[in-house]
Design an enzyme around this catalytic site. Structure first.
Site, PDB file in Angstrom:
ATOM      1  N   HIS A 122      30.612   2.726  19.444  1.00 16.79           N
ATOM      2  CA  HIS A 122      30.535   1.851  20.611  1.00 16.79           C
ATOM      3  C   HIS A 122      29.675   2.492  21.674  1.00 16.79           C
ATOM      4  O   HIS A 122      29.704   3.708  21.832  1.00 16.79           O
ATOM      5  CB  HIS A 122      31.943   1.585  21.177  1.00 16.79           C
ATOM      6  CG  HIS A 122      31.973   0.405  22.077  1.00 16.79           C
ATOM      7  ND1 HIS A 122      31.696   0.500  23.421  1.00 16.79           N
ATOM      8  CD2 HIS A 122      32.195  -0.904  21.820  1.00 16.79           C
ATOM      9  CE1 HIS A 122      31.759  -0.712  23.949  1.00 16.79           C
ATOM     10  NE2 HIS A 122      32.056  -1.585  23.007  1.00 16.79           N
ATOM     11  N   ASP A 160      35.894  -4.821  16.310  1.00 14.00           N
ATOM     12  CA  ASP A 160      35.549  -5.636  15.143  1.00 14.00           C
ATOM     13  C   ASP A 160      36.089  -5.080  13.823  1.00 14.00           C
ATOM     14  O   ASP A 160      35.983  -5.736  12.797  1.00 14.00           O
ATOM     15  CB  ASP A 160      34.018  -5.765  15.032  1.00 14.00           C
ATOM     16  CG  ASP A 160      33.429  -6.520  16.213  1.00 14.00           C
ATOM     17  OD1 ASP A 160      34.018  -7.536  16.599  1.00 14.00           O
ATOM     18  OD2 ASP A 160      32.391  -6.088  16.744  1.00 14.00           O
TER      19      ASP A 160
HETATM   20  N1  CMC Z   1      27.586   4.239  11.359  1.00 13.75           N
HETATM   21  C1  CMC Z   1      26.835   5.364  11.216  1.00 13.75           C
HETATM   22  N2  CMC Z   1      26.218   6.003  12.239  1.00 13.75           N
HETATM   23  C2  CMC Z   1      26.366   5.482  13.460  1.00 13.75           C
HETATM   24  C3  CMC Z   1      27.139   4.320  13.686  1.00 13.75           C
HETATM   25  C4  CMC Z   1      27.760   3.696  12.584  1.00 13.75           C
HETATM   26  N3  CMC Z   1      28.487   2.577  12.740  1.00 13.75           N
HETATM   27  N4  CMC Z   1      27.109   4.017  15.015  1.00 13.75           N
HETATM   28  C5  CMC Z   1      26.350   4.951  15.588  1.00 13.75           C
HETATM   29  N5  CMC Z   1      25.905   5.855  14.655  1.00 13.75           N
HETATM   30  C6  CMC Z   1      25.101   7.063  14.906  1.00 13.75           C
HETATM   31  C7  CMC Z   1      23.653   6.746  15.199  1.00 13.75           C
HETATM   32  O1  CMC Z   1      22.886   6.736  14.014  1.00 13.75           O
HETATM   33  C8  CMC Z   1      23.284   7.854  16.121  1.00 13.75           C
HETATM   34  O2  CMC Z   1      23.104   9.012  15.371  1.00 13.75           O
HETATM   35  P1  CMC Z   1      22.035  10.125  15.821  1.00 13.75           P
HETATM   36  O3  CMC Z   1      22.539  10.676  17.123  1.00 13.75           O
HETATM   37  O4  CMC Z   1      22.044  11.117  14.699  1.00 13.75           O
HETATM   38  O5  CMC Z   1      20.709   9.431  15.941  1.00 13.75           O
HETATM   39  C9  CMC Z   1      24.536   8.069  16.964  1.00 13.75           C
HETATM   40  O6  CMC Z   1      25.617   7.651  16.105  1.00 13.75           O
HETATM   41  C10 CMC Z   1      24.575   7.272  18.257  1.00 13.75           C
HETATM   42  O7  CMC Z   1      24.416   5.905  17.945  1.00 13.75           O
HETATM   43  P2  CMC Z   1      23.497   4.889  18.745  1.00 13.75           P
HETATM   44  O8  CMC Z   1      23.011   3.845  17.811  1.00 13.75           O
HETATM   45  O9  CMC Z   1      22.480   5.635  19.546  1.00 13.75           O
HETATM   46  O10 CMC Z   1      24.567   4.296  19.747  1.00 13.75           O
HETATM   47  P3  CMC Z   1      24.463   2.955  20.545  1.00 13.75           P
HETATM   48  O11 CMC Z   1      25.328   3.110  21.730  1.00 13.75           O
HETATM   49  O12 CMC Z   1      23.029   2.581  20.755  1.00 13.75           O
HETATM   50  O13 CMC Z   1      25.065   1.853  19.537  1.00 13.75           O
HETATM   51  C11 CMC Z   1      26.565   0.474  18.362  1.00 13.75           C
HETATM   52  C12 CMC Z   1      26.349   1.382  19.579  1.00 13.75           C
HETATM   53  C13 CMC Z   1      27.881  -0.239  18.518  1.00 13.75           C
HETATM   54  C14 CMC Z   1      25.457  -0.595  18.316  1.00 13.75           C
HETATM   55  C15 CMC Z   1      26.540   1.327  17.078  1.00 13.75           C
HETATM   56  O14 CMC Z   1      27.595   2.251  17.109  1.00 13.75           O
HETATM   57  C16 CMC Z   1      26.593   0.490  15.801  1.00 13.75           C
HETATM   58  O15 CMC Z   1      25.548   0.036  15.323  1.00 13.75           O
HETATM   59  N6  CMC Z   1      27.814   0.240  15.234  1.00 13.75           N
HETATM   60  C17 CMC Z   1      27.943  -0.623  14.074  1.00 13.75           C
HETATM   61  C18 CMC Z   1      27.941  -2.078  14.503  1.00 13.75           C
HETATM   62  C19 CMC Z   1      29.206  -2.478  15.216  1.00 13.75           C
HETATM   63  O16 CMC Z   1      30.302  -2.191  14.778  1.00 13.75           O
HETATM   64  N7  CMC Z   1      29.044  -3.202  16.334  1.00 13.75           N
HETATM   65  C20 CMC Z   1      30.171  -3.699  17.129  1.00 13.75           C
HETATM   66  C21 CMC Z   1      30.247  -3.050  18.477  1.00 13.75           C
HETATM   67  S1  CMC Z   1      31.808  -3.278  19.319  1.00 13.75           S
HETATM   68  C22 CMC Z   1      31.998  -4.866  19.873  1.00 13.75           C
HETATM   69  C23 CMC Z   1      30.871  -5.774  19.882  1.00 13.75           C
HETATM   70  O17 CMC Z   1      29.928  -5.616  20.655  1.00 13.75           O
HETATM   71  O18 CMC Z   1      30.916  -6.693  19.080  1.00 13.75           O
END
Ligand code: CMC
Length: 391
Positions: free
Chosen positions: A270, A327
């Protein structure tokens, strides 16, 4: 003018002040207008929470009755909207249909897009809240090849939705209060979440003074994406895939860690919560409760728990503070309630609607300037035009 700083994804940029939702990502705290999400999910009714978000305080009994009566009066949808709806192919994704129909409502209520006309905003808000569940059930009915059900207004909001979803003309469908109460809890947990992607979209579109229906339609589109609300559908599809693939959760954890795989663990991570998502905690317990109450044995629940346990032990997830989000377990509950996978994100939208509305109203009351971020140009410098024949 001045220096432009790039903050990709707005990770550290505040777009507004807001009185609506308090969120502390480090401590895992979420409150609507000062009331804790735990209390509201446990004790409130979804329309009470909608009222709280929109008007700023919980309604008195009398205010609640008036609010509910107004919503109940508007649950029917103009039959001409059906013509638009009927044009969609049977397998169109319900989120695309919902976004289109929300936008189409502006055509039916043209006084929503002119500030100079009498202010009927409250009526538009009531219409949105009232008609949204009706429209959502149309999508499901179409996918089943069934006739739509008209609203049954003696029922409460959640029960009416369930009736429109599942009643058939030939059977005497009775809404199960356990199902209705589980749905009520889920909708409350989704009702607002400060400046997330879809809410920021609603505010950005609203900042151009676009009407409320178009602003909400844009929010639905933003929510649809798999990194946002669309994740709830992705989670179940992922859990199913793991199950069909022999249930080896470690294989999928390893795949999610591999940056070249293009795969993420859906329902994990998140932007703001770096400790735990308080909604996920409530939903995980609710998933256990609802499944046992309804006598449903869903093998993907065990897979989800196994996946969570393995991820929370893994250095990759621990060091990046990646926890299950809202989710992760919600789809398992929706499924136990009989709601099909492609409707999960629509359920999220029904829950989030009061939050979008409250944020749209707040933006209007704050008289904010139009949202218009800047950029740093990185394209070519000046080039001479060359005639087509000479390129
Ligand atoms: N699986 C594997 N690696 C992950 C995941 C995941 N679900 N989420 C983040 N990471 C890694 C990412 O690759 C990055 O690694 P590194 O530092 O080595 O580059 C690190 O963790 C930080 O992630 P980020 O993408 O920079 O973080 P963000 O704040 O931009 O993204 C997020 C947040 C929710 C989009 C992301 O965690 C994600 O894609 N999660 C999966 C999709 C998901 O479950 N979305 C629902 C969010 S909650 C409610 C809603 O909005 O619906």
């Amino acid at each position: 003018t001045g220096y432009i700083t790039i903050d990709e994804g707005f990770k550290n940029t505040g777009s507004t002040t807001s009185d609506i939702t308090f969120l502390d990502g480090e401590e895992g705290i979420l409150r609507y207008r000062g009331y804790s999400i735990e209390d509201l999910a446990d004790k409130a009714d979804f329309l009470e929470v909608a009222y709280l978000l929109i008007y700023g305080e919980l309604p008195t009994a009398a205010e609640y009755d008036v609010f509910v009566a107004k919503i109940t009066k508007h649950t029917m949808v103009n039959e001409d909207m059906r013509k638009i709806f009927d044009g969609f192919p049977v397998n169109a994704h319900p989120m695309g249909i919902m976004s289109a129909l929300a936008s189409a409502m502006s055509g039916f209520y043209p006084d929503s897009f002119d500030d100079k006309k009498p202010d009927n905003t409250e009526l538009h808000i009531i219409r949105l809240l009232a008609k949204f569940p009706t429209l959502a059930t149309w999508c499901y009915k179409k996918s089943q090849g069934h006739p739509i059900n008209y609203p049954k207004n003696e029922l409460d909001y959640c029960s009416n939705f369930l009736h429109m979803m599942f009643a058939l003309p030939v059977e005497n469908y009775k809404v199960d209060p356990k199902v209705s109460s589980a749905l009520n809890k889920l909708l409350i947990l989704h009702a607002d979440h400060e400046q997330n992607c879809s809410t920021s979209t609603v505010r950005l579109v609203g900042s151009s003074k676009a009407n409320i229906y178009s602003s909400i339609s844009a929010g639905i589109s933003a929510l649809w994406g798999p990194l946002h609300g669309g994740a709830n559908q992705e989670v179940i599809e992922m859990l199913e895939e793991i199950r069909n693939d022999g249930g080896d959760v470690q294989k999928y954890i390893d795949k999610a860690k591999d940056k070249n795989s293009g795969f993420r663990l859906f329902g994990f991570g998140h932007r703001v919560y770096k400790n735990f998502d308080p909604r996920a905690k409530i939903i995980k317990k609710a998933a256990d409760d609802v499944l046992s109450l309804l006598g449903v044995n869903d093998p993907v629940l065990e897979i989800a728990k196994g996946l969570e346990e393995a991820a929370l032990k893994d250095e990759y997830f621990v060091s990046r503070k990646l926890y299950p989000n809202v989710d992760f377990y919600s789809g398992i509950i929706y499924r136990a309630l009989g709601i099909p996978t492609n409707m999960f994100t629509v359920m999220f939208a029904i829950g989030r609607l009061p939050g979008w509305i409250a944020q749209w109203l707040e933006l209007r009351d704050q008289k904010q300037a139009i949202g218009r971020p800047r950029q740093i140009y990185t394209g070519p410098t000046i080039k001479d035009f060359v005639e087509k024949s000479k390129r």
